[in-house]
Scaffold this active site. Structure first.
Site, PDB file in Angstrom:
ATOM      1  N   ASP A 324      10.982  20.530  31.877  1.00 22.19           N
ATOM      2  CA  ASP A 324      12.412  20.799  31.971  1.00 22.19           C
ATOM      3  C   ASP A 324      12.876  21.663  30.797  1.00 22.19           C
ATOM      4  OD1 ASP A 324      15.057  20.081  33.218  1.00 22.19           O
ATOM      5  OD2 ASP A 324      15.389  19.200  31.236  1.00 22.19           O
ATOM      6  N   GLU A 353      10.330  25.372  33.302  1.00 21.49           N
ATOM      7  CA  GLU A 353      11.614  25.836  33.834  1.00 21.49           C
ATOM      8  C   GLU A 353      12.181  26.858  32.861  1.00 21.49           C
ATOM      9  OE1 GLU A 353      15.937  24.091  35.277  1.00 21.49           O
ATOM     10  OE2 GLU A 353      14.985  23.274  33.489  1.00 21.49           O
TER      11      GLU A 353
END
Length: 613
Positions: A324, A353
């Protein structure tokens, strides 16, 4: 009197043993590449004690911090057999208490596990919204937020058992890997279902199940030759994390002092003209006020995160990480974190990400990037997410007329920039995920447009990812109704649901049309290596028709995507290079045999996936 002294002895012993409240990692393994493990012992004033070990286990470092409740003990495990080793704590030469630290036997072949790759098709699940396999764990007495399915932003009860119960559905669909949004404990009082504000990173949230349940999920998937990808968060924890409430060091999190929000400008990580304060606010600022920003430039923090990640891979048998907010981390620290994991597991895979809107900026974060090399930076990150393709997918199939930069030319331009990437096979391609608007909302439920988008995602280069429910036409409007609307419950995941989309009988006719197309194309891709690793040859779109080929020495597939509402006739002489002498083929979507000698007709808003003969 004897009884009194015996009770006193028990009391003293219990008091000393209670000195240890937590040990992390809770155990380790023998024969790891990372042969030195730094064990954190936490308890009231535990740093007042001296630490020693049996002679066969060497302490290489003892680190005490300004918080007396922590001591970090580095243990050399190289050459040690599996078993329990006594860690002794004493004060002023007097024995205090001890702790049995276990080294487990490592599973054979663990170091060379093969992570997800372009041969896979990934299915993204938000576990709280997918299926409730165990209603008994919907709420938990130790955690604040209780289940309330009537609250769109509340906890709804989906769990690990629900995923296990529906693995047959996913396998039949053609899915080979599952990326689940985080499952670790999140004790936020509200909106905890997304689980990105973690409060204990060694514990599966009890409302999802147990650590053992998570390992069982991996085992059940491996029986089906499926892979499990953990959503790992390196950038921040939640404000309810037990360590945040009693920081080991002042700089365990970024302080300004106190809280400062990120400016979210990831470009400051590489902008040669940046102001230092702008870079600092992106990298060190908190993602939101409830998510304290971890300081990866602190060696204790970085090592804690490295060991925690490796612990989960080894314990649960993981096949990959999705990281993330990768590009918000300290870029030197996150590169070290990634390198340490890849050195332990050379065939593992990690996708970061990097939510940016320019190929060069995304490429910067991929391992061996030619863009990163300009600044002598290498993230060591094998895979990044193709957000520019996602951007194109969100608009181009609503553009019936092609312009210089509209319609199918958006796809062409995206792939024209592939020279910026070090490894295009290791890009994650997707139409939508848990943070973006539902793709079927963008297309207003238009099945034809969904088919066009899915054809592109499943036949172009890279590793495709689907978002749960897209395969049955699920919709959700994030701009109008917020995150909860794009994270609706999968119909049939709860025993009292009025219908179940997990079965053909339970799906509506419209849902079955979405599902049948997805299943056919997914399974064809799974069976044909040319769509997984074949080279890509593309042609400039004309009249909003995009044509490309995937090929290797053994096979060729021609993909035609007509984004024009009107039928189109293609002059096949233009595509001689891609056809490579083929004069016929079979459209695997319709089963129709096609002659490819002169021209090819294709209906409006239709795609063809032609297996060339």
């Amino acid at each position: 009197m004897k009884k009194f002294f015996f009770l006193l002895l028990l009391l003293v012993s219990a008091t000393l043993t209670a000195q240890i409240d937590r040990v992390e990692p809770p155990f380790w393994w023998s024969n790891m590449n990372l042969s030195e493990v730094q064990v954190m012992f936490y308890g009231k004033n535990i740093s007042e004690f001296d630490v020693s070990t049996p002679k066969e286990m060497i302490i290489t470092n003892i680190r005490k911090t300004e918080n007396p409740n922590y001591v970090f003990v580095s243990l050399q495990t190289e050459g040690l057999a599996s078993g329990s080793y006594e860690i002794r704590f004493s004060k002023k030469g007097k024995k205090g208490f001890s702790y049995k630290y276990e080294l487990k036997q490592r599973e054979e072949g663990s170091a060379h596990r093969v992570g997800f790759n372009s041969s896979d098709a990934i299915y993204l699940i938000m576990p709280d919204r997918f299926a409730n396999g165990n209603p008994a764990n919907d709420s938990h007495p130790e955690l604040q937020e209780k289940a309330d399915r009537n609250n769109p932003g509340g906890r709804h009860g989906g769990d690990i058992e629900g995923i296990i119960n529906n693995l047959d559905y996913l396998e039949d669909l053609g899915v080979t890997a599952i990326w689940s949004t985080p499952l670790l404990e999140d004790d936020d009082p509200r909106y905890s279902y997304h689980t990105y504000a973690q409060s204990d990173v060694y514990r599966i949230d009890p409302r999802y199940g147990t650590n053992e349940d998570y390992r069982r999920l991996a085992n059940e998937m491996h029986k089906r030759d499926m892979k499990l990808i953990m959503d790992y968060v390196t950038n921040h924890w939640g404000g309810e994390h037990w360590m945040i409430k009693d920081l080991p060091t002042y700089d365990w999190v970024h302080q300004f002092p106190g809280y400062k929000n990120s400016n979210y400008r990831m470009t400051t990580q590489f902008d040669p003209n940046r102001a230092d304060i702008d870079r600092k606010l992106n990298e060190d600022g908190w993602f939101v006020s409830t998510m304290p920003d971890l300081n990866q430039s602190n060696p204790l923090v970085l090592n804690y995160l490295i060991q925690n990640a490796i612990w989960w891979i080894e314990y649960a048998g993981l096949d990959g990480f999705r990281v993330d907010t990768y590009s918000y981390n300290d870029k030197t620290g996150i590169a070290e974190w990634t390198q340490a994991i890849m050195e332990e597991y050379p065939d593992f895979n990690i996708v970061g990400e990097v939510w940016m809107h320019d190929q060069a900026q995304i490429s910067y974060w991929q391992k061996d990037s030619p863009v990163g090399a300009i600044q002598s930076y290498n993230s060591n990150l094998p895979s990044v997410m193709d957000f520019t393709l996602h951007d194109a997918l969100m608009t181009m199939f609503n553009e019936d007329d092609m312009g210089w930069d509209r319609g199918m030319v958006r796809a062409y331009d995206n792939f024209a920039n592939d020279f910026l990437y070090a490894d295009t096979d290791n890009l994650l391609v997707f139409a939508g995920n848990h943070d973006t608007n539902r793709i079927n909302e963008q297309y207003q439920g238009d099945l034809k447009k969904y088919k066009l988008a899915l054809t592109l995602v499943l036949t172009t280069r890279g590793t495709p990812q689907l978002y749960y429910g897209d395969e049955i036409g699920m919709r959700g409007d994030k701009p109008a109704k917020g995150d909860a609307d794009i994270r609706r419950d999968f119909p049939g995941g709860w025993s009292n649901d009025s219908q179940s989309a997990f079965t053909a009988e339970g799906r509506t006719p419209e849902q079955n049309e979405f599902h049948a197309f997805t299943k056919k194309l997914l399974n064809y891709r799974q069976e044909n290596e040319v769509l997984q690793t074949g080279k890509l040859l593309q042609y400039i779109p004309e009249n909003n028709v995009y044509v490309y080929f995937r090929y290797n020495p053994e096979a060729r597939v021609m993909v035609v995507i007509n984004n024009n509402p009107e039928p189109q006739t293609l002059d096949l002489q233009r595509f001689a290079e891609g056809l490579n002498g083929a004069t016929s083929g079979r459209d695997i979507l319709s089963g129709e045999e096609l002659q490819l000698e002169n021209s090819l007709e294709i209906a409006g808003k239709t795609s063809l996936v032609v297996e060339l003969k």
